[in-house]
Design a protein around this motif. Structure first.
Motif, PDB file in Angstrom:
ATOM      1  N   VAL A   8     -57.948  13.757 -19.075  1.00  0.00           N
ATOM      2  CA  VAL A   8     -56.925  12.897 -19.678  1.00  0.00           C
ATOM      3  C   VAL A   8     -55.563  13.291 -19.103  1.00  0.00           C
ATOM      4  CG1 VAL A   8     -55.792  12.180 -21.805  1.00  0.00           C
ATOM      5  CG2 VAL A   8     -58.255  12.644 -21.802  1.00  0.00           C
ATOM      6  N   GLU A   9     -54.878  12.319 -18.553  1.00  0.00           N
ATOM      7  CA  GLU A   9     -53.601  12.592 -17.884  1.00  0.00           C
ATOM      8  C   GLU A   9     -52.516  11.694 -18.479  1.00  0.00           C
ATOM      9  OE1 GLU A   9     -52.045  12.763 -13.252  1.00  0.00           O
ATOM     10  OE2 GLU A   9     -54.144  12.308 -13.689  1.00  0.00           O
ATOM     11  N   PRO A  10     -51.580  12.248 -19.270  1.00  0.00           N
ATOM     12  CA  PRO A  10     -50.468  11.423 -19.743  1.00  0.00           C
ATOM     13  C   PRO A  10     -49.545  11.084 -18.583  1.00  0.00           C
ATOM     14  CG  PRO A  10     -50.186  13.718 -20.434  1.00  0.00           C
ATOM     15  CD  PRO A  10     -51.525  13.620 -19.778  1.00  0.00           C
ATOM     16  N   GLN A  11     -49.039   9.853 -18.579  1.00  0.00           N
ATOM     17  CA  GLN A  11     -48.172   9.380 -17.491  1.00  0.00           C
ATOM     18  C   GLN A  11     -48.857   9.592 -16.132  1.00  0.00           C
ATOM     19  OE1 GLN A  11     -45.202   7.605 -18.087  1.00  0.00           O
ATOM     20  NE2 GLN A  11     -46.171   7.721 -20.103  1.00  0.00           N
ATOM     21  N   GLY A  12     -50.127   9.244 -16.087  1.00  0.00           N
ATOM     22  CA  GLY A  12     -50.921   9.432 -14.869  1.00  0.00           C
ATOM     23  C   GLY A  12     -50.523   8.452 -13.779  1.00  0.00           C
ATOM     24  N   SER A  13     -50.359   8.964 -12.575  1.00  0.00           N
ATOM     25  CA  SER A  13     -49.935   8.127 -11.454  1.00  0.00           C
ATOM     26  C   SER A  13     -51.028   7.150 -11.053  1.00  0.00           C
ATOM     27  CB  SER A  13     -49.564   9.000 -10.254  1.00  0.00           C
ATOM     28  OG  SER A  13     -49.302   8.173  -9.123  1.00  0.00           O
ATOM     29  N   LEU A  14     -50.654   5.896 -10.928  1.00  0.00           N
ATOM     30  CA  LEU A  14     -51.555   4.878 -10.392  1.00  0.00           C
ATOM     31  C   LEU A  14     -51.228   4.589  -8.925  1.00  0.00           C
ATOM     32  CD1 LEU A  14     -51.603   2.415 -13.429  1.00  0.00           C
ATOM     33  CD2 LEU A  14     -53.215   4.242 -12.895  1.00  0.00           C
ATOM     34  N   ALA A  15     -49.961   4.765  -8.553  1.00  0.00           N
ATOM     35  CA  ALA A  15     -49.539   4.509  -7.174  1.00  0.00           C
ATOM     36  C   ALA A  15     -50.215   5.460  -6.188  1.00  0.00           C
ATOM     37  CB  ALA A  15     -48.019   4.631  -7.061  1.00  0.00           C
ATOM     38  N   ASP A  16     -50.771   6.563  -6.682  1.00  0.00           N
ATOM     39  CA  ASP A  16     -51.469   7.498  -5.798  1.00  0.00           C
ATOM     40  C   ASP A  16     -52.724   6.884  -5.192  1.00  0.00           C
ATOM     41  OD1 ASP A  16     -49.661   9.490  -6.149  1.00  0.00           O
ATOM     42  OD2 ASP A  16     -50.855  10.666  -7.558  1.00  0.00           O
TER      43      ASP A  16
END
Length: 293
Positions: A8-16
């Protein structure tokens, strides 16, 4: 956020990983370990929290303000592919189209070759009825296993998905976790040759080595979207670092530092120019998600 077996990653990057390499983060980026863990999470999650499954982001614009709620990415454990009796292939929703097509080829199952030309996951293909080279997912799907937004694990026959062109009736928040496809008996060498032809045609006609997002607009009845865009004078059109591909007019490119807002605005300019030139209203094929900044 309820506890979940997985990452679980809060504010997880999608642009990566999104193909365009643009856009804001997910409020919560979740990679569940198992189908059961995903079901438990969705059952425990407040019903008002939106859930968005994302594969490799090959047909997605994530807006610059990010995506509220939970974005689900399936782990490699949900990308397994196996061959079953009756010319069937069972695939986890995280599997890539090329993996499914290759397994079918090796087993002498014809009819799935077109998946070689779809650069996304099985889950995305099932949800949007992805297609290429004259065939659609709906032509080969037998059934799909989904986890509903309420957390139930259900197996849906293809008919229940209500397929039309590049669209299904799968409810928002439901996550495809597995699919069964069916082909016909075929010669592995002939199947492989067709897959090679598809690969070569894609390489020759599409900007595969760019930051792009697949076909931007659906083909209107009786037309090819790229031809309408070209006729309206949009080939190579730019807005900042967003550009209409010179190689294939129905693909948009991020030349390096484009924002999602610039990409989306460029596409809307293309739609307006096509409407003014030909009277045809182009419909989006790429999914746009999240909040403007």
């Amino acid at each position: 956020m309820p506890p979940v077996a997985g990452r679980v990653e809060p504010q997880g990057s999608l642009a990566d990983f999104i193909w365009f390499r643009t856009g804001g983060p997910a409020e919560w980026l979740v990679r569940p370990d198992t189908v059961e863990a995903l079901a438990d999470l969705l059952a425990a999650l407040d019903p008002d929290v939106p859930v968005l499954p994302v594969g490799v982001g090959s047909n997605l614009i994530v807006r610059d303000g990010g995506v509220p709620g939970v974005v689900v990415r399936l782990p490699k454990a949900m990308a397994r592919v196996s061959v079953e009796p009756g010319n069937r292939v069972r695939a986890g929703a995280g599997a890539m189209g090329i993996t499914v097509a290759s397994a079918a080829r090796d087993a002498g199952i014809a009819g799935l070759e077109f998946l070689r030309g779809i650069p996304g996951t099985v889950g995305g293909a099932v949800r949007m009825n992805a297609g290429a080279y004259g065939r659609d997912t709906s032509d080969i799907l037998v059934e799909a296993t989904v986890v509903t937004r309420a957390g139930a694990i259900e197996t849906w026959p293809a008919e229940r998905l209500g397929y039309t062109y590049r669209h299904s009736e799968l409810p928002a928040g439901a996550v495809v976790v597995e699919a069964v496809f069916e082909g016909t008996p075929g010669d592995p060498a002939a199947i492989g040759a067709e897959m090679d032809r598809i690969a070569a045609e894609r390489e020759a006609s599409q900007p595969l080595r760019s930051r792009t997002g697949g076909s931007t607009f659906k083909n209107p009845d009786g037309h090819k979207a790229w031809a309408l865009i070209d006729a309206a004078g949009c080939r190579g059109l730019r807005r900042g670092d967003a550009q209409v591909s010179e190689k294939h007019c129905n693909f948009l490119l991020n030349l390096g530092a484009a924002s999602s807002a610039e990409i989306e605005a460029l596409a809307e300019e293309v739609r307006a120019r096509v409407k003014a030139h030909s009277g045809v209203e182009l419909e989006w094929e790429i999914q746009r998600v999240g909040l403007a900044q």
